[in-house]
Motif scaffolding. Structure first.
Motif, PDB file in Angstrom:
ATOM      1  N   THR A  50      33.521 -43.745  66.317  1.00 20.99           N
ATOM      2  CA  THR A  50      32.783 -44.722  65.643  1.00 20.99           C
ATOM      3  C   THR A  50      32.871 -46.056  66.358  1.00 20.99           C
ATOM      4  O   THR A  50      32.956 -47.083  65.788  1.00 20.99           O
ATOM      5  CB  THR A  50      33.132 -44.710  64.168  1.00 20.99           C
ATOM      6  N   PHE A 126      23.837 -54.454  63.807  1.00 21.56           N
ATOM      7  CA  PHE A 126      24.383 -53.194  64.043  1.00 21.56           C
ATOM      8  C   PHE A 126      25.607 -53.007  62.791  1.00 21.56           C
ATOM      9  O   PHE A 126      25.985 -51.970  62.435  1.00 21.56           O
ATOM     10  CB  PHE A 126      24.363 -52.763  65.178  1.00 21.56           C
ATOM     11  N   LYS A 129      24.460 -52.640  59.444  1.00 18.55           N
ATOM     12  CA  LYS A 129      23.671 -51.255  59.253  1.00 18.55           C
ATOM     13  C   LYS A 129      24.738 -50.261  59.157  1.00 18.55           C
ATOM     14  O   LYS A 129      24.282 -49.433  58.505  1.00 18.55           O
ATOM     15  CB  LYS A 129      22.812 -51.121  60.335  1.00 18.55           C
ATOM     16  N   ARG A 130      25.635 -50.343  60.085  1.00 16.50           N
ATOM     17  CA  ARG A 130      26.682 -49.122  59.970  1.00 16.50           C
ATOM     18  C   ARG A 130      27.918 -49.618  59.180  1.00 16.50           C
ATOM     19  O   ARG A 130      28.727 -48.351  59.424  1.00 16.50           O
ATOM     20  CB  ARG A 130      26.941 -48.856  61.445  1.00 16.50           C
ATOM     21  N   TYR A 132      30.117 -51.572  60.264  1.00 17.15           N
ATOM     22  CA  TYR A 132      31.354 -51.702  61.284  1.00 17.15           C
ATOM     23  C   TYR A 132      31.669 -53.121  61.331  1.00 17.15           C
ATOM     24  O   TYR A 132      31.010 -54.005  60.387  1.00 17.15           O
ATOM     25  CB  TYR A 132      30.603 -51.409  62.713  1.00 17.15           C
TER      26      TYR A 132
END
Length: 259
Positions: A50, A126, A129-130, A132
């Motif tokens: 990831t 991102f 979105k993830r 992270y």
């Protein structure tokens, strides 16, 4: 500390910070330079499945070799990447802000700083979105003198190289088998054509790190003897840059009302 031990400690630290935040992985901006390559590889060690690298060329002058180096690192270490050309967004900003591209783009720092700030938007998209965390790529040398763009490449959730000097990165990179051509390439933030870090800072990283080490060593504080072998003008320059950029290293000041 040996480079192998340092690499393990940094990777473990990245993993611990991400887990502590309840996140699932990390996203890094990959420029093809030593800082971002090293950060990406250490992040990959922490999160093999990831870790996301974003390659974000920002205008037609973005060096094709930088993109190639970023791709090289991604391929060698199996890092998932997304390559997004944000040139049109950058160009749209210039038009909206009525920037005279031909006369200003190479010299105006406010215009040049749009690039890392646009990249920051992509990184946090991102990350959001993830679920992270954004991993910053700045090192101790740059942090000390404020050589980063506030809310641009200075915006991140964690900073694993923040206590590692630029000259220390080379040994760490060699330990991690980062290609020699990336380790030895001339450092550049790519803010304008022909721009290099050392020219903008006004000294070599070797001189800068020597001065920083003297400044942060307790025995040398306030002692001219501690700067033996350092150019006095460069020492003063580092002091000025560190003082002037203090606001970039601190949290946002908050007014506190009286009870």
């Amino acid at each position: 500390m040996q480079p192998s031990e340092l690499a393990t400690e940094i990777s473990d630290w990245i993993k611990a910070r991400v887990i502590e935040a309840g996140a699932k992985g990390v996203v890094i901006g990959m420029s093809g330079g030593l800082d971002s390559s090293l950060t990406a590889v250490l992040s990959k060690k922490a999160f093999p499945d990831t870790t996301l690298g974003l390659i974000l060329p920002c205008d037609s002058r973005s060096r094709t070799e930088d993109v190639a180096y970023a791709r090289m690192i991604a391929a060698q270490f199996g890092i998932e990447t997304k390559e997004i050309d944000i040139s049109r967004i950058f160009a749209a900003f210039l038009r909206l802000l009525e920037v005279d591209v031909d006369s200003e783009i190479e010299i105006d720092i406010a215009t040049a700083n749009l690039k890392p700030r646009l990249r920051m938007v992509c990184l946090y998209y991102f990350a959001n979105k993830r679920n992270y965390l954004v991993v910053g790529t700045g090192n101790k040398s740059e942090l000390f003198i404020g050589y980063f763009t506030k809310y641009g490449n200075g915006a991140s959730d964690i900073l694993p190289l923040g206590d590692v000097l630029k000259t220390e990165e080379q040994r760490l990179a060699e330990e991690l088998n980062i290609p020699r051509e990336i380790i030895t390439k001339v450092p550049s933030a790519g803010l304008w054509e022909g721009q290099t870090d050392e020219a903008e800072i006004g000294m070599s990283y070797s001189d800068l790190d020597k001065i920083i080490l003297a400044m942060v060593t307790e025995d040398f504080k306030g002692s001219r003897a501690g700067y033996s072998g350092c150019d006095p003008e460069l020492v003063e320059r580092v002091r000025r840059m560190a003082d002037a950029s203090q606001h970039k290293r601190e949290g946002i000041p908050v007014f506190r009302k009286r009870c």
